[in-house]
Write a protein that holds these residues in place. Structure first.
Motif, PDB file in Angstrom:
ATOM      1  N   GLN A   1       0.813  -1.211   0.000  1.00  0.00           N
ATOM      2  CA  GLN A   1       0.000   0.000   0.000  1.00  0.00           C
ATOM      3  C   GLN A   1       0.851   1.267   0.000  1.00  0.00           C
TER       4      GLN A   1
ATOM      5  N   LYS B   1      -3.697 -19.145   4.356  1.00  0.00           N
ATOM      6  CA  LYS B   1      -3.748 -17.790   4.891  1.00  0.00           C
ATOM      7  C   LYS B   1      -2.545 -17.497   5.776  1.00  0.00           C
TER       8      LYS B   1
ATOM      9  N   LYS C   1       0.109 -15.957   3.787  1.00  0.00           N
ATOM     10  CA  LYS C   1      -0.196 -14.547   3.540  1.00  0.00           C
ATOM     11  C   LYS C   1       0.194 -13.710   4.760  1.00  0.00           C
ATOM     12  N   ARG C   2      -0.091 -14.229   5.955  1.00  0.00           N
ATOM     13  CA  ARG C   2       0.276 -13.516   7.184  1.00  0.00           C
ATOM     14  C   ARG C   2       1.785 -13.386   7.308  1.00  0.00           C
TER      15      ARG C   2
ATOM     16  N   SER D   1       2.961 -10.685   5.084  1.00  0.00           N
ATOM     17  CA  SER D   1       2.615  -9.401   5.684  1.00  0.00           C
ATOM     18  C   SER D   1       3.597  -9.037   6.788  1.00  0.00           C
TER      19      SER D   1
ATOM     20  N   LYS E   1       2.974  -1.570   4.544  1.00  0.00           N
ATOM     21  CA  LYS E   1       1.744  -2.284   4.846  1.00  0.00           C
ATOM     22  C   LYS E   1       1.174  -2.855   3.557  1.00  0.00           C
TER      23      LYS E   1
ATOM     24  N   HIS F   1      -1.929  -3.839   1.060  1.00  0.00           N
ATOM     25  CA  HIS F   1      -3.262  -3.297   0.778  1.00  0.00           C
ATOM     26  C   HIS F   1      -4.302  -4.366   1.114  1.00  0.00           C
ATOM     27  N   PRO F   2      -5.225  -4.080   2.044  1.00  0.00           N
ATOM     28  CA  PRO F   2      -6.177  -5.107   2.486  1.00  0.00           C
ATOM     29  C   PRO F   2      -7.121  -5.607   1.402  1.00  0.00           C
ATOM     30  N   LYS F   3      -7.474  -4.755   0.435  1.00  0.00           N
ATOM     31  CA  LYS F   3      -8.426  -5.154  -0.596  1.00  0.00           C
ATOM     32  C   LYS F   3      -7.752  -5.764  -1.823  1.00  0.00           C
TER      33      LYS F   3
ATOM     34  N   SER G   1      -4.827  -7.429  -1.810  1.00  0.00           N
ATOM     35  CA  SER G   1      -4.028  -8.610  -1.456  1.00  0.00           C
ATOM     36  C   SER G   1      -4.979  -9.772  -1.194  1.00  0.00           C
ATOM     37  N   LYS G   2      -4.828 -10.861  -1.953  1.00  0.00           N
ATOM     38  CA  LYS G   2      -5.807 -11.953  -1.852  1.00  0.00           C
ATOM     39  C   LYS G   2      -5.248 -13.290  -2.328  1.00  0.00           C
TER      40      LYS G   2
END
Length: 337
Positions: A109, A204, A207-208, A211, A220, A222-224, A226-227
């Motif tokens: 982000q 997941k 992914k953590r 992060s 940081k 991007h919460p939306k 990143s998937k």
């Protein structure tokens, strides 16, 4: 990476640095005052609908930055880096993941404004083994002052920012690549777009872990954007990968192509409503979009290409604005403002 491949390695003489950059040595005494860039207005700094802070360095500064890029590129970059490197594109970045079923997309982000001059300084000082004063000079040369907080960062618009955004944070990217290898994934990065893929499920927890690595370097995700994805059609760095792994032009790009084509048709129907500059800009835009689609897939674009060629001939439209006086010589061109 072999930083000693670059002529910057071990540099300790200010006169030599000035000669390398072709800049007056006196001007290196206070770089942040001597080399102040121009901030582009909002109407010229909107990319994909998002307004960004873009900076245009003065001509002498820009030439020196381009020379610096060549010296930085003497460091051989890992194969997983695709952004800002000749012969490595966003298309190739997507291509390396075409055979894998599971994909994890990570977006950092607010990437460039979040970079820190301390990492850039450490790059020059520790990786390139430069003298303290020269490391500080170069850091100030390639960064700008933050507007809302202390410190400096790598600005978008500087020729050096793409390569430095990787080199300054090489340790972070290497950690991410090591995590990928450890878990049987393929990793690639295109600036702040990170892609992981595998033929086994990506959890997941991975992914953590990504992060956590990224946050360690004060970024940081991007919460939306990143998937985790099971590939049934996904866009990776502007390229659509279908479930069979075929590369396709994304709908967004095709829509832009269609809109540009329609605009050119409108300009042909009512040429007196448009300026010569608008003709040049829109035809170049259409040509660029055609090239972008063809670079991704072997799609038929004859309709668009034929229209482009027809309008260029009909109104004698040049590619460059500085050539306007030599062109627009046809009878039809007299209708254009």
């Amino acid at each position: 990476m072999e930083f000693n491949n670059s002529k910057l390695y071990g540099l300790s003489n200010k006169k030599l640095l000035a000669d390398i950059l072709n800049v007056d040595k006196k001007r290196l005494k206070n770089v942040s005052i001597e080399f102040v860039p121009f901030k582009l207005p909002p109407e010229l700094s909107t990319i994909s609908g998002k307004q960004r802070d873009l900076y245009n360095p003065i001509e002498e500064h820009k030439k020196a930055l381009r020379k610096l890029v060549k010296l930085l590129m003497q460091v051989k970059l890992p194969s997983y880096v695709f952004g800002g490197i000749q012969e490595r594109s966003h298309i190739q970045n997507a291509f390396v993941h075409k055979r894998n079923k599971y994909i994890m997309l990570i977006d950092i982000q607010n990437f460039f404004p979040s970079t820190l001059d301390s990492y850039v300084y450490d790059l020059f000082k520790k990786k390139f083994q430069m003298a303290d004063d020269l490391a500080k000079i170069l850091t100030d040369f390639v960064t700008i002052q933050c507007e809302k907080k202390e410190g400096r960062y790598l600005p978008q618009g500087y020729p050096t920012s793409p390569i430095l955004s990787y080199l300054a944070y090489a340790d972070m990217y290497n950690e991410l690549e090591a995590l990928a290898v450890e878990n049987g994934m393929i990793f690639s990065c295109y600036y702040d777009d990170l892609t992981f893929s595998a033929n086994k499920f990506i959890s997941k927890s991975l992914k953590r872990k990504c992060s956590q690595i990224i946050e360690k370097y004060q970024f940081k995700i991007h919460p939306k954007k990143s998937k985790l994805i099971v590939k049934k059609g996904v866009e990776v760095t502007g390229v659509f990968l279908d479930e069979l792994g075929n590369l396709k032009a994304p709908k967004k790009l095709l829509n832009k192509l269609q809109k540009s084509y329609e605009k050119v048709k409108e300009m042909d129907e009512n040429p007196s409503d448009f300026t010569k500059i608008k003709f040049i800009d829109e035809l170049n835009r259409l040509q660029g979009l055609i090239a972008a689609v063809k670079s991704i897939e072997n799609r038929k674009v004859d309709l668009f290409l034929n229209e482009l060629k027809y309008i260029r001939r009909k109104y004698n439209v040049p590619y460059r604005k500085k050539d306007m006086k030599k062109y627009f010589k046809t009878e039809n061109a007299k209708l254009i403002r």
